[in-house]
Design a protein around this motif. Sequence first.
Motif, PDB file in Angstrom:
ATOM      1  N   GLN A  58       0.826  -1.214   0.000  1.00  0.00           N
ATOM      2  CA  GLN A  58       0.000   0.000   0.000  1.00  0.00           C
ATOM      3  C   GLN A  58       0.858   1.261   0.000  1.00  0.00           C
ATOM      4  N   LEU A  59       1.901   1.256   0.827  1.00  0.00           N
ATOM      5  CA  LEU A  59       2.769   2.443   0.915  1.00  0.00           C
ATOM      6  C   LEU A  59       3.528   2.669  -0.386  1.00  0.00           C
ATOM      7  N   ARG A  60       4.004   1.595  -1.009  1.00  0.00           N
ATOM      8  CA  ARG A  60       4.698   1.747  -2.293  1.00  0.00           C
ATOM      9  C   ARG A  60       3.758   2.294  -3.357  1.00  0.00           C
ATOM     10  N   TYR A  61       2.526   1.815  -3.321  1.00  0.00           N
ATOM     11  CA  TYR A  61       1.524   2.318  -4.267  1.00  0.00           C
ATOM     12  C   TYR A  61       1.274   3.808  -4.022  1.00  0.00           C
ATOM     13  N   ARG A  62       1.117   4.162  -2.745  1.00  0.00           N
ATOM     14  CA  ARG A  62       0.820   5.557  -2.407  1.00  0.00           C
ATOM     15  C   ARG A  62       1.987   6.477  -2.751  1.00  0.00           C
ATOM     16  N   ALA A  63       3.217   5.986  -2.482  1.00  0.00           N
ATOM     17  CA  ALA A  63       4.403   6.810  -2.745  1.00  0.00           C
ATOM     18  C   ALA A  63       4.524   7.150  -4.217  1.00  0.00           C
ATOM     19  N   SER A  64       4.143   6.212  -5.089  1.00  0.00           N
ATOM     20  CA  SER A  64       4.273   6.452  -6.529  1.00  0.00           C
ATOM     21  C   SER A  64       3.201   7.405  -7.050  1.00  0.00           C
TER      22      SER A  64
END
Length: 411
Positions: free
Chosen positions: A129-135
């Motif tokens: 989720q965090l990787r998705y949000r960061a991008s």
Amino acid sequence: MFETEHITERMILVGVDTGSQEMAERSLDELAELAKTAGAEVAGRLIQPREAPHPASYIGSGKIGELKDLLWETEADGIICDDELTSAQLGNLEAELNCKIIDRTLLILDIFAARAVSGEGKIQVELAQLRYRASRLTGLGRSLSRLGGGIGTRGPGEKKLEMDRRLIRERISRLKRDLREVEKHRELVRSQRRQSGLKVAALVGYTSAGKSSIENALTGAGIPEDAMLFSTLDTTTRALMLDSSQEILLTDTVGFIRKLPHHLVEAFKSTLEEAKHADIIIHVVDASNPQMDEQMYVVYETLRQLGVEDRPVVTLFNKQDLPEAEASQRDFQADYSIPVSAKTGQGLDELKKALLEIIRRDQIYIERLYDFPEAGKIQVIRSRGQLLSEEYVPDGIRVKAYVPREIYGKL
């Protein structure tokens, strides 16, 4: 962890047909199942034929107009796009439609967040989720305001976007450390399995093919089963007796799906690698699904991405109890193709025989008479091979057994 509240929302499904109307419709059918699993109601669907998704808005301006009308007519709460959107596409669609925009990746992440039970599963989902949000932080211009005000806050300060990036980077680093600890434990368990000499068979397959049902039917594992997609995320390993003396470990893996998000593949790498470290692959196929061939292709492609290409494969055409199931199917990439039913038990004995035959390929049959001082070797056979019989005679101990090739020289 970032979880979406599960309320009954009415959503419109939006897809892009890049060459095959039938494939686009099937993909949207699967998206509808995902939406249902997440707790949403499908209010409508829209597909635009294009060579590729619009780089700025996913669909063209004409279809956006149609989508506005459809949102108004159906009183839908938002849309779900059948591909992963870029930050630009997401921002432009939000500006044009003024409603909730969800893409396929976010939808799957939401389902995973709801289904994660173990500590490892929760870490993996939050990391994805965090990787998705960061991008998707880039381009959110309205979030670039300075923090605070007054004395001590003048000057450039730290902008909201930069703060979000920093916090997410720090959280991702912590989660990666936690996941590395979990992976160390998993590797320790794998090394203990290798030392025990027990072979491992990994159940793989498209989501909802019936992997958990097969493991329950064979071992009584008690894994929850339902018709929803991704009903289980956490791996479960159980011992399975193939005959009176040969034991094998059976481990479940997370289901595969078309367009499996890259973030999830990365986050769930340690779980998916259960297949990579297995000795045998058991490929479970839903024989009642009209998209069976496409689903089998997705599974083999995912296995290739994981580097799992040199294992013996047993393909189970599951759900033979359903009238739609095709019993005559054959998987030409597999060593064995077996029609089975987890519900009725059909084909499960044949599966055990196939697994036993595969294990026998790496074993040597021996008949030996050991002197009494060599009795310790029999314990090695018992722990690493399959001891068929032992008979105490005046000259020593007469043994019949199957032993792995790697320890044959020591015996």
